[in-house]
Design a protein around this motif. Structure first.
Motif, short mmCIF file in Angstrom:
data_model
loop_
_atom_site.label_atom_id
_atom_site.label_comp_id
_atom_site.label_asym_id
_atom_site.label_seq_id
_atom_site.Cartn_x
_atom_site.Cartn_y
_atom_site.Cartn_z
N LEU A 1 41.25 34.34 43.61
CA LEU A 1 41.00 34.67 42.20
C LEU A 1 40.16 33.58 41.56
CD1 LEU A 1 44.60 35.84 41.71
CD2 LEU A 1 42.69 37.20 40.89
N TRP A 2 39.31 33.97 40.62
CA TRP A 2 38.47 33.00 39.92
C TRP A 2 38.08 33.55 38.56
CZ3 TRP A 2 32.88 33.76 39.58
CH2 TRP A 2 32.45 34.95 40.16
N PRO A 3 37.80 32.65 37.62
CA PRO A 3 37.46 33.09 36.25
C PRO A 3 35.97 33.47 36.16
CG PRO A 3 37.56 30.71 36.32
CD PRO A 3 37.95 31.19 37.69
N GLN A 4 35.66 34.65 36.62
CA GLN A 4 34.27 35.12 36.63
C GLN A 4 33.77 35.31 35.21
OE1 GLN A 4 33.69 39.05 38.28
NE2 GLN A 4 31.58 38.60 38.81
N PRO A 5 32.63 34.68 34.86
CA PRO A 5 32.06 34.95 33.54
C PRO A 5 31.84 36.45 33.37
CG PRO A 5 30.99 33.08 34.56
CD PRO A 5 31.87 33.69 35.61
N ASP A 6 32.35 36.97 32.26
CA ASP A 6 32.39 38.41 32.05
C ASP A 6 30.99 38.98 31.82
OD1 ASP A 6 33.66 40.82 31.91
OD2 ASP A 6 34.42 40.55 29.88
N ALA A 7 30.78 40.09 32.48
CA ALA A 7 29.57 40.87 32.26
C ALA A 7 30.00 42.34 32.21
CB ALA A 7 28.58 40.66 33.40
N ALA A 8 29.53 43.04 31.26
CA ALA A 8 29.92 44.45 31.14
C ALA A 8 28.67 45.31 31.22
CB ALA A 8 30.65 44.68 29.82
N PRO A 9 28.58 46.18 32.19
CA PRO A 9 29.53 46.33 33.30
C PRO A 9 29.38 45.20 34.31
CG PRO A 9 27.67 47.80 33.62
CD PRO A 9 27.46 47.12 32.29
N ASN A 10 30.45 44.92 35.02
CA ASN A 10 30.47 43.86 36.02
C ASN A 10 29.69 44.35 37.25
OD1 ASN A 10 31.05 42.04 38.05
ND2 ASN A 10 33.18 41.77 37.43
N PRO A 11 28.58 43.71 37.61
CA PRO A 11 27.79 44.18 38.75
C PRO A 11 28.53 44.08 40.07
CG PRO A 11 26.96 42.07 37.94
CD PRO A 11 28.00 42.53 36.97
N LYS A 12 29.53 43.20 40.17
CA LYS A 12 30.31 43.07 41.40
C LYS A 12 31.14 44.33 41.67
CE LYS A 12 33.65 40.00 43.63
NZ LYS A 12 34.95 40.61 43.45
N ASP A 13 31.55 45.02 40.61
CA ASP A 13 32.37 46.23 40.78
C ASP A 13 31.66 47.30 41.60
OD1 ASP A 13 34.33 44.97 39.30
OD2 ASP A 13 33.94 46.10 37.47
N ALA A 14 30.36 47.47 41.39
CA ALA A 14 29.61 48.47 42.15
C ALA A 14 29.57 48.11 43.63
CB ALA A 14 28.20 48.60 41.59
N VAL A 15 29.40 46.84 43.93
CA VAL A 15 29.38 46.38 45.32
C VAL A 15 30.73 46.64 45.97
CG1 VAL A 15 29.10 44.35 46.82
CG2 VAL A 15 27.62 44.64 44.82
N GLU A 16 31.80 46.35 45.23
CA GLU A 16 33.16 46.58 45.75
C GLU A 16 33.36 48.05 46.12
OE1 GLU A 16 35.75 45.19 42.65
OE2 GLU A 16 35.11 43.12 42.89
N GLY A 17 32.93 48.95 45.24
CA GLY A 17 33.07 50.38 45.50
C GLY A 17 32.27 50.83 46.70
N GLN A 18 31.07 50.30 46.84
CA GLN A 18 30.23 50.67 47.98
C GLN A 18 30.82 50.16 49.29
OE1 GLN A 18 26.65 48.83 46.56
NE2 GLN A 18 26.10 50.55 45.25
N LEU A 19 31.35 48.96 49.30
CA LEU A 19 31.98 48.43 50.51
C LEU A 19 33.23 49.22 50.87
CD1 LEU A 19 31.56 44.57 50.04
CD2 LEU A 19 30.31 46.06 51.60
N ARG A 20 34.03 49.56 49.88
CA ARG A 20 35.24 50.36 50.13
C ARG A 20 34.86 51.70 50.76
NH1 ARG A 20 37.85 54.52 47.58
NH2 ARG A 20 40.08 54.69 48.00
N ALA A 21 33.83 52.34 50.23
CA ALA A 21 33.38 53.62 50.77
C ALA A 21 32.94 53.46 52.23
CB ALA A 21 32.24 54.19 49.92
N LYS A 22 32.24 52.39 52.54
CA LYS A 22 31.80 52.17 53.93
C LYS A 22 32.98 51.93 54.85
CE LYS A 22 27.16 50.44 53.00
NZ LYS A 22 26.22 49.31 53.15
N VAL A 23 33.95 51.14 54.38
CA VAL A 23 35.13 50.86 55.20
C VAL A 23 35.93 52.15 55.43
CG1 VAL A 23 37.37 49.66 55.26
CG2 VAL A 23 35.30 48.43 54.57
#
Length: 162
Positions: A117-139
């Motif tokens: 866990l880390w205090p990620q500087p907030d960005a809305a929308p968070n660009p990391k969320d899209a990467v997470e979803g794409q990786l989950r779909a691949k897995v």
């Protein structure tokens, strides 16, 4: 002349060590440093959830809503966020940061380990969320192994999907 060049190179190497080997891990009282949009790898390495394995992904991370069953309480993540914001040297509002899982719950990241866990500087929308979803779909489709997805996002979430 050769001696001056060697001394110059040694000085440059020492400067690089000072600039890039620091900071020390927070567990020893050191300071964490953001690497652009990436967390400090000495402070936030990413930790996997031992209860999620390649053999059980279809009963864990690939089940819609499964992450809500393991997501830590906001009281836990807010307390950790305050502590880690100090370690990272952030002085702005706690609301300007999201306590984010480096290896997300959706691909088997540990829910409560501070090294995930880390205090990620907030960005809305968070660009990391899209990467997470794409990786989950691949897995979940079998296009990528769980271990590969976890290693890639822990190393550099910005290039993990390449």
């Amino acid at each position: 002349m050769r001696a001056l060049i060697i001394i110059g190179l040694a000085s440059c190497a020492l400067l690089l060590l000072v600039l890039f080997i620091q900071p020390v891990p927070a567990s020893t009282g050191g300071v964490c440093q953001m690497r652009g949009l990436l967390p400090d790898p000495l402070c936030t390495q990413g930790v996997t959830n031992p209860n999620v394995t390649q053999s059980n992904i279809h009963s864990t991370i690939c089940v819609s809503g499964w992450t809500t069953t393991i997501r830590p309480l906001v009281s836990y993540t807010n307390a950790l966020k305050q502590k880690q914001m100090k370690e990272y040297g952030f002085t702005d509002s706690i609301n300007a940061h999201e306590e984010d899982h480096l290896i997300p719950l959706s691909i088997g990241g540990h829910p409560t380990d501070p090294k995930n866990l880390w205090p990620q500087p907030d960005a809305a929308p968070n660009p990391k969320d899209a990467v997470e979803g794409q990786l989950r779909a691949k897995v979940c489709s079998g296009a990528m192994s769980l271990a590969t997805a976890q290693q890639r996002i822990a190393t550099n979430w910005q290039t993990a999907n390449n």
